[in-house]
Design an enzyme around this catalytic site. Structure first.
Site, PDB file in Angstrom:
ATOM      1  N   ARG C 258      -3.310 -17.559-103.199  1.00 50.89           N
ATOM      2  CA  ARG C 258      -3.683 -18.335-104.287  1.00 50.89           C
ATOM      3  C   ARG C 258      -4.676 -19.557-103.760  1.00 50.89           C
ATOM      4  NH1 ARG C 258      -1.507 -22.814-106.086  1.00 50.89           N
ATOM      5  NH2 ARG C 258       0.798 -22.534-105.793  1.00 50.89           N
ATOM      6  N   HIS C 262      -1.795 -23.990-109.014  1.00 51.62           N
ATOM      7  CA  HIS C 262      -0.783 -23.066-109.453  1.00 51.62           C
ATOM      8  C   HIS C 262      -1.158 -22.636-111.167  1.00 51.62           C
ATOM      9  CE1 HIS C 262       2.923 -21.118-110.812  1.00 51.62           C
ATOM     10  NE2 HIS C 262       2.982 -22.073-111.873  1.00 51.62           N
ATOM     11  N   TYR C 271       1.541 -30.274-101.610  1.00 56.50           N
ATOM     12  CA  TYR C 271       2.461 -29.549-100.877  1.00 56.50           C
ATOM     13  C   TYR C 271       1.566 -28.635 -99.937  1.00 56.50           C
ATOM     14  CZ  TYR C 271       1.143 -26.629-104.603  1.00 56.50           C
ATOM     15  OH  TYR C 271       0.567 -25.735-105.651  1.00 56.50           O
TER      16      TYR C 271
HETATM   17  C1  LIG Z   1      12.519 -17.516-114.767  1.00 56.61           C
HETATM   18  C2  LIG Z   1      11.694 -18.576-114.683  1.00 56.61           C
HETATM   19  N1  LIG Z   1      11.920 -19.696-114.074  1.00 56.61           N
HETATM   20  C3  LIG Z   1      10.813 -20.632-113.626  1.00 56.61           C
HETATM   21  C4  LIG Z   1       9.515 -20.399-114.061  1.00 56.61           C
HETATM   22  C5  LIG Z   1       8.481 -21.419-114.036  1.00 56.61           C
HETATM   23  N2  LIG Z   1       7.584 -20.985-113.010  1.00 56.61           N
HETATM   24  C6  LIG Z   1       6.267 -20.539-113.625  1.00 56.61           C
HETATM   25  S1  LIG Z   1       5.398 -19.937-112.278  1.00 56.61           S
HETATM   26  C7  LIG Z   1       6.428 -20.062-111.181  1.00 56.61           C
HETATM   27  C8  LIG Z   1       6.187 -19.945-109.831  1.00 56.61           C
HETATM   28  C9  LIG Z   1       5.910 -18.203-109.546  1.00 56.61           C
HETATM   29  O1  LIG Z   1       5.814 -18.005-108.349  1.00 56.61           O
HETATM   30  P1  LIG Z   1       5.260 -16.403-107.915  1.00 56.61           P
HETATM   31  O2  LIG Z   1       6.400 -15.471-108.430  1.00 56.61           O
HETATM   32  O3  LIG Z   1       5.021 -16.400-106.494  1.00 56.61           O
HETATM   33  O4  LIG Z   1       3.913 -16.207-108.883  1.00 56.61           O
HETATM   34  P2  LIG Z   1       2.568 -17.052-108.692  1.00 56.61           P
HETATM   35  O5  LIG Z   1       2.783 -18.163-109.611  1.00 56.61           O
HETATM   36  O6  LIG Z   1       2.488 -17.304-107.109  1.00 56.61           O
HETATM   37  O7  LIG Z   1       1.723 -15.969-109.081  1.00 56.61           O
HETATM   38  C10 LIG Z   1       7.572 -20.768-111.940  1.00 56.61           C
HETATM   39  C11 LIG Z   1       8.667 -21.329-111.105  1.00 56.61           C
HETATM   40  C12 LIG Z   1       9.143 -19.490-115.103  1.00 56.61           C
HETATM   41  N3  LIG Z   1       8.228 -18.983-115.580  1.00 56.61           N
HETATM   42  N4  LIG Z   1      10.222 -18.424-115.117  1.00 56.61           N
END
Ligand SMILES: Cc1ncc(C[n+]2csc(CCOP(=O)(O)OP(=O)(O)O)c2C)c(N)n1
Ligand SMILES: Cc1ncc(C[n+]2csc(CCOP(=O)(O)OP(=O)(O)O)c2C)c(N)n1
Ligand SMILES: [Mg+2]
Ligand SMILES: [Mg+2]
Lengths: 365, 345, 365, 345
Positions: C258, C262, C271
């Site tokens: 990415r 975020h 971070y």
């Molecule tokens: C069940 C849940 N817990 C927490 C969140 C908050 N949250 C949104 S995106 C994210 C990180 C997701 O990481 P990843 O799966 O690696 O996807 P990326 O954002 O890197 O595409 C979090 C913790 C959420 N949307 N759903």
């Protein structure tokens, strides 16, 4: 190389020492001292006899539904004796002798299946969790306790039991993953008894072994003969030593078999063949271990009979003590919910007390 | 097929066909058999529902009759059962998922709250969640921890779900069949204490009844007693006892569906009697009883001659079974509660 | 043998075709026809330009928080084009061009991030799921749809996106396990972009690769260069063909990065280091693929400029159509909850309508 | 350390020490800093709470100050965060777990229902669940789906939990510190709409206030308005407006803790005013509002001169944010609701 196989890093092994035919791999035999060996046998026998007694008591309506462990005595007994008192054991629900070994009075097991919360109250000084009914939900607790040890710098370990069916739950995955990330001193011991009620192991997951699931979490997996108390002992001991040395978690798959019903409410003839049960009966850990002890002259006919006698007496005593402790107060359902009971719960307690008075229901009901 | 149109009389004869005496287990089995036979998009899924025929035998014979692509044994993971059912429903099937006990449905609560209750709204109608989630609930069968809870309020508080709770074999059959046919998601809470406790005549012909309609289980004029699920039997017993002992005439309202809730039938009854009580197994705080009271206050405050009493339903954990008989509201406890409301001046 | 290593059965491989330096493995090059290759490039560029536009619109307050996909265009675009219209795609939330390719109007993406449920409404005839906000909760749905295909005997497949962070959730595990047990035609494509908000990949799980997690479920795992559209294409295509031939599920780990925030609410400088980002910028899939196309003479400077121009026009059109569709009725929050709306919801709708009237709030509010 | 003894005046001065103006984010951060500093068994755990300082920056500086063994970033798995916290609490630590948004806490609901709420009871007091589960809840910040829900009733309906909902910086700080010190489990619902919406003087010295006590946020004599969390601000605004426009004197009761609920303060207020309304963001069915009404009926029916109105809180999904401003109860909507109750004869 643009296309290449991926090699994984962690150890993935199979272990057997005392096989189903009674053959021992001398190089791997831990050569337990006589006291330990007899104690382990005694623990296994206690589970067997208690089991039989509980099934009878359930038939007589003296306890409720009961979940026996027949056939799985080696898997839980040989593992629990690897833990020191300051270690912790987190239970599933088919490990009666683990409670016993850890210092819970034997009647604890009867209290649980008899419908008393008292069966879930650890004795003072005992570091364990009680039976966990929601399958696999105890794995995160084991991970959390191990996390506490690591944060506090305590050189201890956690042993956590779970069934083959339990490995399908999200809790299994999340606990294993955290344990890997924080390199926690926890041993997840899966008693793969081939069945989750009526669902056979092959229908539970498509992986060839349960041990290999450790690969997903970056730590070692060990599959062992769960009806071989020596293999269970050696495998668990190694994992505990590794954990205490900072080597992180281990997933152990103990391959065993539930010889009896799932619970007394279950009818296994609906879903599995008699031949299958027969086949596994030949692999029963108790005669297998007894023969080993006799061959090694750790026990002889007479001393073995004495163990049997002692065990029966201990079980009988537990039943007696259980029957004497039935007299509980329904009102105390309100007393343990909180450390500091809120006013509104106290008021409901009064209301409930009034109901019981009106209805003439006292303690022991 | 017939419909129980007038839900105010539970024992109403089906216009067509033969009646068979059966318990609730048989009646639920019949409803699933009806559904599997008449709609080939219906699939059942759950733990031990196939070969083992369900731990309560509610799915007896169905695997044998419909095969393993219609009656599906699953691995031990409630989240994947419900999450999978969401996918099946989106693909046009009608999943009827079983949670082995309501106390283990929380493993799937995120899928229920985040998806079952929302997909139709989220996609502006594109993907209806036509599914039923069946589960046995409630105390009284001497089971271990987590096998005795009543937490219908969790689902009633969740927008986008129907929460249905039958009380007898016949309405269980009619409501389950209706729930399976319903284009919206239904949580179907089965009172396991009632499973084999009594039999009732059930028509062989498929029969349904509307979701969201309460029934007057017993007519009365002095006080309204609102009950649902397993509490309907002791409620009726208490009413009978009070009639005999105190000459008090109790009207028993059986909600059948706690969400949507049949406000009209409740308020109509209270308008007639002027007094009311609610009996519940589940916790009191924010329970169905609170909602019943709120609706009576909103729509019928002027009829009230006494405070409404909530009988049973304490905000503590359901005790292990040695203490459960004392804990569960009995006919006697209900009668005593009603007496209190009657005595209020 | 009493102690022996366990060998696992399923394939676990790494794949790269067009590497970060522009070198192509000719033996593996799928040699996409010109039309497909240009279309894929165009899809990737559309995601990039839309992303940029959305970030601007968020800054201007015209949409809410936005989650960009910069750097991950190859991973999602090259995968989605492997799916036929009768297949299904189940989305996470960083795949704008997958929606676009599948037939959702480009403004759908704007509607979602702009706060409109309309951004989650699939167009008629399109077999997809909208953005899933609760991480990993969409995996069981993909599994369920594939289950439906299998039960109905439809020769189709499901592609499901998820992030590296998502692999820690119980839903990931349960969906993968069911997919393995029933041998379902589903491809789980994990976009390992190295970060889950502020949590780096190494802190998310201790396994060396995410691909190897497939071992736990008895099916194949494939790790590939997710910034290499050719590897993503070849890997996904193989998995889809296998799925349709009854070969069961595949877990694909697309290793990517990415490059941006975020979401627009995030500050990655808290971070991660600038150097890390710089390093990955050199591996950007878009110039990498453009150079490949230029080298192969599938595009030249002029035709590439034309693609750029078309994409910008398409994005501009989407923004325009989005702005024109803002006029929604708050009352309709009551209209889609149920197919058959219960009386009490209708009454609440009336109550709400009365409130809006009193407050002078109409549609478009 | 001081305690806000008289919870009836929110702006009460701390007896000792300096006051600092801060918003709720700062106040919550201060409470965790107090706890980490004074009790080394306290650990914070959650997604992105360390290096990133929380997605709302509520844990700002804490990793830097206390290190990664006290302020722990976790993988993305709510179930393991809460299940792990259960283990930590059993081992004698005091976990303060963050769920990034309340809408994702359902992934851990089974651990909350089956273990957090039960371990102390199950083990007859052996393993208290001294832990706090913090989570931002509620609408109003233009966030995507699942980021705007208010489902406090799920937890209020679960025996064995405290459910606390602060409304201002000062009470947020005092209640969070008290919650961390509480030997029983507390679900701590933080109104994210209030996070940065206003500042208040907060004493530098650690200060607590008791859980389970409501406060009179504004005194009045004509009608009681019961509110909690983010709804307290518009409730106060509505009260002010009604005073100015209609000369109606509204008493605003701020619950602060919805379970246990301060029945006495509510009933006392209604006894004085004779009329009541409740305003809520969360769904109406079996919500906190229903419980408030039930308690007023049980303990103060005779004082009621009009039906109690539930303002807001519809049984539909919280809309995506384009529709949220129309959806959320505004001061104007609350005032209109109050007028209706006042007009009732
Ligand atoms: C069940 C849940 N817990 C927490 C969140 C908050 N949250 C949104 S995106 C994210 C990180 C997701 O990481 P990843 O799966 O690696 O996807 P990326 O954002 O890197 O595409 C979090 C913790 C959420 N949307 N759903
Ligand atoms: C979360 C949950 N789901 C369902 C059940 C009902 N149940 C009790 S035991 C059991 C099977 C467990 O299988 P396994 O993990 O293999 O343990 P075993 O019974 O073989 O020891 C099931 C489904 C439960 N207790 N918890
Ligand atoms: Mg098993
Ligand atoms: Mg990521």
């Amino acid at each position: 190389m643009p296309r290449k196989p991926i090699k994984t890093r962690d150890k993935l092994e199979y272990l057997s020492i005392l096989d189903g035919k009674g053959k021992v791999d001398a190089a791997l035999d831990p050569n337990l001292d006589a006291e330990t060996a007899i104690y382990l046998y005694r623990l296994m026998l206690t589970a067997r006899r208690l089991d039989e007694r509980c099934i009878n008591m359930q038939r007589q309506g003296r306890i409720g539904t009961y979940g026996p462990c027949r056939g799985q005595e080696a898997a839980h007994c040989a593992a629990t004796i690897c833990m020191d008192p300051e270690d912790w054991v987190v239970h599933a629900f088919r490990e009666p002798s683990s409670f016993y070994h850890r210092g819970w009075p034997l009647e604890t097991v009867l209290k649980f299946w008899g419908g008393y919360e008292e069966g879930c109250q650890p004795p003072e000084g005992v570091n364990d969790l009680p039976i966990a009914v929601p399958i696999a939900s105890q794995l995160p607790h084991a991970m959390g306790i191990a996390w506490g040890m690591k944060l506090r710098g305590d050189k201890r370990a956690v042993l956590c039991y779970c069934g083959d069916g339990g490995t399908s739950e999200g809790d299994f995955h999340e606990a294993m993953n955290f344990a890997g990330v924080y390199q926690l001193p926890v041993i997840f011991l899966i008693q793969n008894n081939q069945w989750a009620i009526s669902i056979p192991r092959e229908a539970q997951t498509a992986s060839e072994t349960i041990a290999q699931k450790a690969t997903a979490y970056g730590f070692d997996g060990l599959q062992l003969d769960g009806n071989d108390p020596l293999a269970v002992y050696v495998g668990t001991r190694e994992a505990v030593d590794k954990a205490k040395a900072g080597g992180g978690p281990t997933l152990i798959e103990a391959v065993t078999y539930r010889l009896g019903v799932h619970t007394t409410a279950d009818d296994p003839t609906k879903y599995r063949s008699n031949e299958e049960v027969k086949k596994w009966e030949k692999l029963d850990p108790i005669p297998r271990f007894l023969n080993y002890l006799l061959k090694k002259k750790i026990l002889n006919e007479k001393s073995a009979a004495k163990v049997e006698e002692d065990v029966l007496a201990e079980v009988a005593g537990a039943v007696e003590r259980f029957e004497e402790s039935r007299d509980v107060d329904p009102l105390d359902s309100f007393d343990y919910l909180f450390v500091n009971t809120p006013e509104e719960v106290k008021q409901q307690r009064d209301e409930f007390a009034e109901c019981l008075k009106q209805e003439g229901i006292g303690a022991g009901h | 097929m017939t419909t129980i149109e007038d839900t105010n009389t539970s024992q109403q004869r089906s216009k067509a066909g033969n009646m068979t005496m059966m318990n609730m287990v048989g009646a639920l089995n019949l409803a699933m058999d009806d559904a599997l036979r008449t709609d080939d998009s219906v699939v059942l899924l759950g733990q031990d529902i196939g070969q083992d025929e369900g731990v309560f035998r509610v799915t007896a014979d169905l695997l044998a009759r419909y095969g393993k692509d219609r009656v599906i044994d699953t691995p031990l993971a409630e989240g994947a059962i419900i999450g999978g059912a969401v996918g099946l429903a989106i693909y046009g099937m009608k999943p009827v998922a079983e949670m082995q006990f309501s106390g283990f449905a929380y493993q799937a609560f995120h899928q229920v709250e985040q998806h079952v209750s929302r997909f139709h709204n989220r996609t502006r109608g594109r993907y209806p969640m036509s599914m039923v989630i069946r589960m046995p609930y409630g105390g009284g069968i001497r089971a271990v921890e987590h096998h005795s809870e009543s937490r219908e309020a969790y689902y009633a508080h969740t927008p986008g779900l129907h929460m249905v709770m039958p009380s007898s074999p016949r309405n269980a059959r009619a409501l389950l069949l209706e729930s399976i046919r319903c284009p919206d998601p239904v949580i179907f809470y089965e009172p396991k204490a009632v499973y084999r406790s009594f039999k009732e005549e059930v028509p062989e012909e498929p029969e349904t009844m509307p979701i969201g309609k309460a029934r007057i289980a017993r007519e009365g004029s002095d006080i309204s007693l609102i009950a649902w699920g397993a509490m309907v039997r002791p409620a009726l017993e208490a009413a009978e006892d009070l009639q005999n002992s105190d000459r008090v005439s109790v009207e028993v309202v059986d909600l059948l569906s706690v969400s949507p809730m049949d406000t009209q039938t409740i308020v109509h009854s209270v308008a007639k009697t002027g007094r009311a009580a609610v009996v519940q197994e589940g916790p009191r705080n924010c329970g169905i009883g609170a909602e019943v009271i709120a609706r009576i206050v909103e729509h019928g405050l002027m009829h009230l001659e006494a405070p409404i009493k909530r009988i049973g339903g304490y905000d503590v954990q359901f005790p292990y079974f040695a203490r459960e008989r004392a804990f569960l509201p009995s006919a006697e406890r209900i009668a005593n509660g009603l007496r209190e409301v009657i005595a209020f001046e």
